[in-house]
Enzyme design. Structure first.
Site, PDB file in Angstrom:
ATOM      1  N   ASP A 109      -9.902   1.097  -4.724  1.00 54.05           N
ATOM      2  CA  ASP A 109      -8.903   1.958  -5.374  1.00 54.05           C
ATOM      3  C   ASP A 109      -9.425   2.497  -6.708  1.00 54.05           C
ATOM      4  OD1 ASP A 109      -6.473   3.195  -5.786  1.00 54.05           O
ATOM      5  OD2 ASP A 109      -5.281   1.378  -5.550  1.00 54.05           O
ATOM      6  N   ASP A 151      -3.250  -5.569  -4.435  1.00 56.03           N
ATOM      7  CA  ASP A 151      -3.370  -5.882  -5.864  1.00 56.03           C
ATOM      8  C   ASP A 151      -2.704  -7.225  -6.211  1.00 56.03           C
ATOM      9  OD1 ASP A 151      -3.833  -5.548  -8.513  1.00 56.03           O
ATOM     10  OD2 ASP A 151      -2.709  -3.686  -8.726  1.00 56.03           O
ATOM     11  N   ASP A 199       0.504   7.513  -1.557  1.00 55.52           N
ATOM     12  CA  ASP A 199       1.424   6.395  -1.805  1.00 55.52           C
ATOM     13  C   ASP A 199       2.800   6.741  -1.254  1.00 55.52           C
ATOM     14  OD1 ASP A 199      -0.415   4.773  -2.963  1.00 55.52           O
ATOM     15  OD2 ASP A 199       0.168   5.183  -5.032  1.00 55.52           O
TER      16      ASP A 199
HETATM   17  C1  GLA Z   1      -2.371   2.225  -6.029  1.00 54.05           C
HETATM   18  C2  GLA Z   1      -2.530   2.354  -4.532  1.00 54.05           C
HETATM   19  C3  GLA Z   1      -1.493   1.509  -3.831  1.00 54.05           C
HETATM   20  C4  GLA Z   1      -1.643   0.070  -4.262  1.00 54.05           C
HETATM   21  C5  GLA Z   1      -1.546  -0.022  -5.770  1.00 54.05           C
HETATM   22  C6  GLA Z   1      -1.851  -1.427  -6.253  1.00 54.05           C
HETATM   23  O1  GLA Z   1      -1.193   2.783  -6.457  1.00 54.05           O
HETATM   24  O2  GLA Z   1      -2.417   3.684  -4.151  1.00 54.05           O
HETATM   25  O3  GLA Z   1      -1.628   1.612  -2.435  1.00 54.05           O
HETATM   26  O4  GLA Z   1      -2.863  -0.444  -3.807  1.00 54.05           O
HETATM   27  O5  GLA Z   1      -2.452   0.862  -6.412  1.00 54.05           O
HETATM   28  O6  GLA Z   1      -1.780  -1.531  -7.629  1.00 54.05           O
END
Ligand code: GLA
Length: 763
Positions: free
Chosen positions: A468, A356, A528
């Site tokens: 995502d 991101d 995450d």
């Molecule tokens: C989500 C994804 C993370 C990352 C963030 C970026 O939380 O699960 O791995 O890519 O977005 O904003």
């Protein structure tokens, strides 16, 4: 193979059979289990005594013809079956009964085209049923694949009035016998909690209503005979090729038959089927193992690797990733990324993923989703410049994107507020992570996404996309389903013509870990939560249903951002080795000894990649309480042994390795993992002749130049001895440093490679 004889239908694959027959016009379930013969149908059919007490008889001719007590392939409403119905319809606001009767069948070479993902390579039986009074036709599709069967249902309105679908399950499956239900629910950073519930006459449901398959309720589940183990017992596994809100229910009848329903969630669902229209349900996949959970996982893993993920990626090695997210978040420049890339390449990574923050004014998660113009302040040479420079270092280039969402604070939202999903009564938008979902039911929105993503993908040498989606939906049933159809349309239009791009799906971690997404993306970001202790649990849970080749598994920093737990780098690596390995931490902060350990991890992974990604996976434990993950191919076995809290005076410990030839000899060698001298703290004073400050210069200098190995072990033994359990090196017991012992503190682990000893080698 599909055999039809005297209205008995027999689906057979490698080792299992599924049998049903037509009885008085309705499809009666006979059997699902280990392979039998078509001629066994009569012997396997249930023999109902009679309609009981206040039961409603389907036919006056026969007392036994009471739908309520029979195992059925499908059932309607209002015709004497009072169990939960797979289909609920209404006409002009009033519920209507349904009664589908057999009208014929066809054997097809493949599934008819569908807007929903379907398993690849199936031979198909289409069972036609019709309800003349209601003016409806129902086709039950059964698919046969080497290790699983599939089912789905398609309803056609042949009448003259619109029909409203309130609930329409993909399959109704009836199994005889007592069962225990295994489900995997949870939440953000706490996905896939293995929950075990006895199946009784009280109905148990698992449902997602968030618009995604969700981290709350993975659509995959198992029904196991009580007492089933990893290697023994009858276990059934089910999954759904669907990424939206879904539903499953199980309930046992008085007669001991468990009805299993699975499909789109009926919560707030209402879909109008105009005359001439059809509605199709997502595909259910189901497998049987008579060899416990391990046998079931093997079947499901083979299915996903061979018949679900995109063909280009079947059996293809997955690259070792460096991902910028946890190390940089939104804070990066091209030069910082290139410095990280240089280190990543030196350590052995193969693909650099820019996560991101690369577009619009996205310096936090509060804005810019939807605006896919590259941020030239951060990336003065654009994606093309960055991708080329990474390419020159020998790294592939991957990119994060979240195309289904739009930030409230974005050019796109300002220009097209109507492109976001809004509450149907015009209530104030509720934001999740400061964003809204785009209205993927609107063709203009889908065109915008397809066009924007195509432009990005064509602008730079991009070989990987992390796709995502980071919020739950606020629209209800029908719109949620139409959104999912829109998503699949977009994914087809972007990626069908780019099969070589590796798609990794993500949704706040594992919020959309499902077979629908796996149809497009061979791997999925599991969670995450990259704390290895948590990942050990999450990946163990997922492994019941999904192969390690689908797990995005990265090593991150310690202490961990979600748990504040400190864990050894070796264990973070060892857990991630069993999946698609990646690194997601600031590499510039690593000590030389940590870099050396990562280099070792990557070298080990490259040497054993085939086994670690595509081997046969099994779960077990050592007699010393260690959790064991084992991956096996014809060529070798890799086993990981993972511990929790370290006890004082740990006992002996044996590792049992399954699947080896008892009469052959094998050599086991541990992965050479490195310790930091500094990890010994003030204990250094006991083991070194000089007194050193553990945080001082001398110790960090020692960490740069001196290698302390941990758990080095080599042994040879027969396959029979490996099956019985070979002794592992002793764990730390306060006796000082021993390179041949396991210098474990809390959460220690080791990984072993086991290969047949060539006959030329001395024993
Ligand atoms: C989500 C994804 C993370 C990352 C963030 C970026 O939380 O699960 O791995 O890519 O977005 O904003």
């Amino acid at each position: 193979m599909i055999t039809v004889k005297n209205e008995v239908f027999h689906l057979q694959n490698n080792g299992s059979s599924y049998l049903f027959r037509i009885r008085d016009g309705y499809p009666e379930h006979l059997y699902f289990g280990t392979q039998v013969e078509t001629g066994d149908a009569e012997a396997l059919a249930p023999a109902p005594g009679c309609g009981w007490g206040g039961s409603t008889l389907y036919s006056e001719r026969s007392n036994a013809c009471c739908l309520d007590i029979l195992p059925l392939e499908w059932s309607g409403a209002g015709r004497g079956d009072y169990r939960e119905s797979p289909l609920e319809l209404s006409v002009e606001g009033s519920p209507v009964s349904t009664d589908f009767r057999f009208s014929g069948y066809e054997i097809l070479k493949e599934q008819p085209a569908s807007a929903l993902p379907l398993s690849r390579g199936q031979s198909v039986l289409a069972l036609r049923l019709s309800d003349k009074e209601a003016g409806l036709r129902l086709t039950l599709y059964y698919g046969v694949l080497p290790t699983v069967f599939t089912r789905r249902a398609v309803l056609e309105n042949c009448g003259e009035r619109p029909v409203s679908i309130r609930k329409f399950m993909s399959a109704c499956t009836e199994l005889q016998g007592p069962f225990v239900l295994h489900t995997f629910s949870g939440g953000w950073v706490a996905e896939a909690q293995h929950t075990v519930t006895p199946v009784t006459m009280a109905r148990v449901c698992l449902e997602s209503t968030t618009g995604a398959s969700s981290n709350r309720a993975n659509p995959g589940f198992m029904l196991a005979a009580p007492g089933s183990t990893e290697t023994d017992g009858a276990v059934y596994g089910f999954n759904l090729l669907y990424s939206g809100s879904h539903y499953l229910s199980v309930q046992q009848s008085l007669q001991g038959v468990t009805r299993v329903l699975q499909g789109i969630s009926p919560a707030n669902f209402e879909w109008t089927l105009a005359p001439g229209e059809t509605f199709e349900t997502p595909e259910v996949v189901m497998a049987y193992s008579g060899r416990g959970f391990g046998g079931l996982s093997e079947r499901l893993h083979t299915y996903i690797n061979q018949n679900l993920i995109p063909p280009y990626w079947q059996n293809r090695p997955r690259p070792i990733i460096y991902n910028s997210w946890e190390g940089c978040m939104f804070d990066f420049t091209e030069s910082r990324l290139l410095r990280l890339g240089k280190t990543a390449a030196r350590l052995g990574c193969e693909l650099f993923v820019l996560d991101d923050g690369w577009f619009g004014a996205r310096d936090s998660d509060t804005g810019s989703l939807g605006d896919y113009a590259v941020n030239f302040k951060k990336l003065p040479h654009g994606l093309q410049g960055l991708g080329k420079k990474l390419g020159a270092m020998g790294l592939g280039f991957g990119l994060w994107m979240e195309p289904e969402s739009v930030s409230h604070d974005s050019e796109l939202y300002r220009a097209h507020p109507d492109w976001a999903l809004h509450d149907s009564l015009g209530r104030e938008n509720l934001l999740g992570r400061h964003q809204l979902l785009l209205d993927l039911t609107n063709p203009s929105v889908r065109d915008y996404i397809v066009q924007s993503v195509n432009v990005i993908l064509d602008s730079a040498p991009i070989s990987y996309v992390k796709w995502d989606m980071n919020r739950h939906s606020c629209v209800l049933g029908k719109m949620q389903h139409a959104f999912v159809l829109g998503l699949y349309d977009v994914l087809h239009r972007i990626f069908d013509s780019r099969p070589e791009i590796l798609l990794e799906s993500c949704s706040s971690g594992g919020n959309r870990f499902d077979c629908g997404m796996l149809y497009f993306s061979p791997q999925i970001w599991c969670s995450d939560d990259t704390d290895p202790v948590e990942r050990l649990r999450i990946q163990t849970s997922l492994s019941y249903l999904y192969p390690p080749s689908t797990f995005g598994a990265h090593v991150s920093a310690s202490p961990h951002a979600q748990t504040l737990r400190a864990t050894p780098l070796s264990t973070r690596g060892n857990v991630s080795l069993f999946g698609c390995l990646g690194y997601e931490l600031d590499l510039s902060e690593l000590l030389p000894v940590e870099q050396a350990e990562i280099r070792n991890q990557i070298a080990f992974y490259k040497e054993h990649r085939r086994t670690l990604q595509y081997g046969r996976f099994s779960r077990s434990e050592t007699d010393g309480g260690g959790i064991v993950w084992q991956m096996q191919t014809e060529a070798e076995t890799v086993a990981g042994v993972f511990h929790g809290l370290q006890p004082a005076a740990p006992g002996y410990e044996r590792l049992a390795v399954s699947g080896l030839d008892a009469e052959k000899r094998y050599r086991m060698e541990s992965r050479r993992q490195l310790l930091r001298v500094g990890d010994f703290g003030t204990l250094l004073r006991h083991v070194l002749p000089v007194k050193l400050n553990p945080n001082g210069l001398a110790v960090s200098a020692a960490d740069s130049h001196y290698k302390m190995y941990d758990g080095a072990q080599v042994l040879t033994a027969s396959g029979a001895a490996f099956a019985a359990g070979v002794q592992l090196a002793p764990r730390f017991t306060g006796t000082g440093y021993d390179a041949n012992g396991r210098m474990q503190s809390d959460f220690g682990s080791n990984v072993y490679a086991i290969k047949e000893v060539s006959t030329h080698e001395p024993h």
